[in-house]
Write an enzyme that holds these catalytic residues in place. Structure first.
Site, PDB file in Angstrom:
ATOM      1  CB  SER A   1     -38.987  12.229  45.222  1.00 26.21           C
ATOM      2  OG  SER A   1     -40.134  11.456  45.420  1.00 26.21           O
TER       3      SER A   1
ATOM      4  CD  GLU B   1     -37.766  13.688  49.352  1.00 29.55           C
ATOM      5  OE1 GLU B   1     -38.850  14.010  48.843  1.00 29.55           O
ATOM      6  OE2 GLU B   1     -37.418  12.502  49.493  1.00 29.55           O
TER       7      GLU B   1
ATOM      8  NE  ARG C   1     -43.324  14.118  51.299  1.00 27.25           N
ATOM      9  CZ  ARG C   1     -44.495  14.284  51.936  1.00 27.25           C
ATOM     10  NH1 ARG C   1     -44.555  14.817  53.137  1.00 27.25           N
ATOM     11  NH2 ARG C   1     -45.606  13.867  51.379  1.00 27.25           N
TER      12      ARG C   1
END
Ligand SMILES: Cc1cc2nc3c(=O)[nH]c(=O)nc-3n(C[C@H](O)[C@H](O)[C@H](O)COP(=O)(O)OP(=O)(O)OC[C@H]3O[C@@H](n4cnc5c(N)ncnc54)[C@H](O)[C@@H]3O)c2cc1C
EC number: 1.3.1.98
Length: 343
Positions: free
Chosen positions: A243, A338, A166
Site C-alpha cells: 500500500s 507505511e 499497522r
C-alpha cells in the site's frame, strides 16, 4: 551463518531498489544468532533486520549498519492453552504465506484472511500486519526477541508490542530483533465471519457468513489479485511495497463527509476510523498507471506506487512526497507512509 560484504540489497526487496549492505549476515539456523550478536556489537550502527523486503525502501547508498537477513524456518503446533486455543510456534524467517497454508491444512482459524500477504512471520508484529478483517494482534501471544538495548533475549507479550493499526512499539525502532513467535488459534474447519463485502461477493455469501477455511483464503487471494496485491513475477506491477501509505485516521465529522463522497471509511479494532489511502490518491487526480516520478508510477490496478526500469530510492521518495503533497492539497487529508526507510 554466512556473512558477506558489499552485497546488493535491491534483489532482496520487492521494490528492487537500494544499494549494498556493508555487511550482510544470513541467518538460517536460530542457533547461530549469538554469532551475529557478537559480530554486530563490534560494528558501528544498530543492526537492521530484513525479512523478505516487502515493506522497505533501501537508500541508493545502501546500508552501513550490519544487516541481518532472517531466513530461519519452522512451525511447531504445540498443546492447547487455558482457553482451549491451539498454540503454534513459528521461526521468524518462516514465510507468512506458508504459515497460512499450514494452519488451513491443520483446520486452524485465525489467519486465513491474511492469505497472499508477502513477507516473513517475524515481520508481522512490526506493523501488526492485517487484511480483510484479521490482523496479527488477533492471534499473537508473544514474540521471543533479542533486545539490543538490554543485550539479552526477552519475551515480548502481545501487550508489550503495543499493536495498533499497522503499527506497534517495534515499528521504526531497531531495538528488538524478533526470533520466534507464538500464536494461539482455534480449531475449526470454518473461517472467521467474512466481514468485507468484496470477499463476501467473491464467495457469493452474505457478509457475516463463515465458509471453509481454504475457500475463504482463495476468495481473499482472488480479490487481492484483482488489485495487484499478490506478488507475481509475471505481473507488470510486481515491483511493489504494497500500500505504501497507511489508511489515514479521520475525525467523525470528516468521516461523515468522506462517506457522503463515496469514500471507503472503515472502523478498526484499535478504535480508529480510517479512510482508504488508495481512494484519496485517486480523488487527488492520479489515474491508474499515471507516472509520478522517473521510473515510479501508480500501479495499473490499484492506487499505490510501483517501480519500473529507472527507479531508484531518491525517485521513489520524490514520488511519495509528490503524492502526499497533492493528496493534502486536494483532499485536506495528510498521508503517512507505511514503509520503512533503511539507509
Ligand atoms: C504486494 C504487497 C501486498 C501487501 N499487502 C499487505 C497487506 O495486505 N497487509 C499488510 O499489513 N501488509 C501488506 N504488505 C506489506 C508487507 O507484506 C508486510 O509489512 C510484511 O509483514 C513485511 O514482511 P517482510 O518480511 O517483507 O519485512 P521487511 O520488508 O523485510 O521488513 C519490514 C520491517 O520489519 C522489520 N523486520 C523484519 N523482520 C524483522 C524481525 N524478525 N525482527 C524485527 N524486525 C523485523 C524490518 O527491519 C523493517 O522495519 C504488502 C506488501 C506487498 C509488496
Amino acid at each position: 551463518m554466512r556473512i558477506t560484504y558489499g552485497t546488493p540489497l535491491a534483489p532482496m526487496t520487492t521494490l528492487g531498489i537500494g544499494g549494498p549492505a556493508t555487511a550482510l549476515a544470513e541467518l538460517d539456523d536460530p542457533a547461530d544468532f549469538p554469532e551475529f550478536v557478537a559480530f554486530a556489537q563490534g560494528r558501528p550502527g544498530g543492526p537492521v533486520c530484513l525479512g523478505a523486503g516487502s515493506n522497505v525502501l533501501i537508500g541508493d547508498a545502501g546500508c552501513t549498519a550490519p544487516v541481518l537477513r532472517m531466513a530461519t524456518r519452522g512451525i511447531r503446533v504445540r498443546d492447547r492453552d487455558d482457553d482451549r486455543r491451539v498454540l503454534v510456534e513459528v521461526q521468524a524467517g518462516h514465510p507468512l504465506g506458508e504459515l497460512v497454508r499450514t494452519l488451513i491444512a491443520e483446520n486452524l482459524t485465525g489467519m486465513e484472511m491474511l492469505a497472499g500477504i508477502p513477507g516473513t512471520t517475524g515481520a508481522t508484529p512490526v506493523q501488526n500486519v492485517g487484511a480483510y478483517g484479521q490482523e496479527i494482534s488477533d492471534t499473537l501471544v508473544h514474540a521471543v526477541a533479542w533486545d539490543w538495548k538490554l543485550r539479552r533475549r526477552v519475551v515480548l507479550d502481545a501487550a508489550a508490542c503495543a499493536l495498533g493499526h499497522r503499527t506497534s512499539a517495534l515499528k521504526h525502532s531497531r531495538r528488538w530483533t524478533l526470533l520466534s513467535l507464538l500464536f494461539a488459534l482455534r480449531r475449526s474447519p470454518l473461517s472467521a465471519p467474512v466481514t468485507y463485502r468484496t470477499v463476501a461477493a467473491e464467495l457469493d455469501v452474505p457478509v457475516g457468513a463463515r465458509v471453509p477455511l481454504a475457500e475463504a483464503a482463495q476468495a481473499v487471494l482472488a480479490v487481492r489479485r484483482g488489485k495487484g496485491m499478490v506478488l507475481d513475477c509475471a505481473d507488470g506491477d510486481r515491483r511493489s511495497a504494497g500500500s505504501v501509505f497507511l489508511s489515514p485516521e479521520v475525525s467523525r465529522a470528516r468521516a461523515a463527509r468522506l462517506r457522503r463522497d463515496g469514500a471507503p471509511v472503515n472502523d478498526f479494532p484499535d478504535g480508529t476510523t480510517r479512510v482508504s489511502a488508495s481512494w484519496l490518491i485517486h480523488r487527488a487526480g492520479y489515474e491508474l498507471g499515471a507516472p509520478v516520478a522517473e521510473g515510479v508510477r501508480v500501479s495499473s490496478r490499484h492506487h499505490t506506487l510501483v517501480a519500473d526500469e529507472g527507479a531508484n530510492a531518491a525517485r521513489f521518495h520524490e514520488a511519495i512526497s509528490a503524492v502526499r503533497r497533492r493528496v493534502l492539497c486536494r483532499t485536506g487529508v495528510r498521508l503517512v507512509s507505511e514503509i520503512d526507510f533503511i539507509g
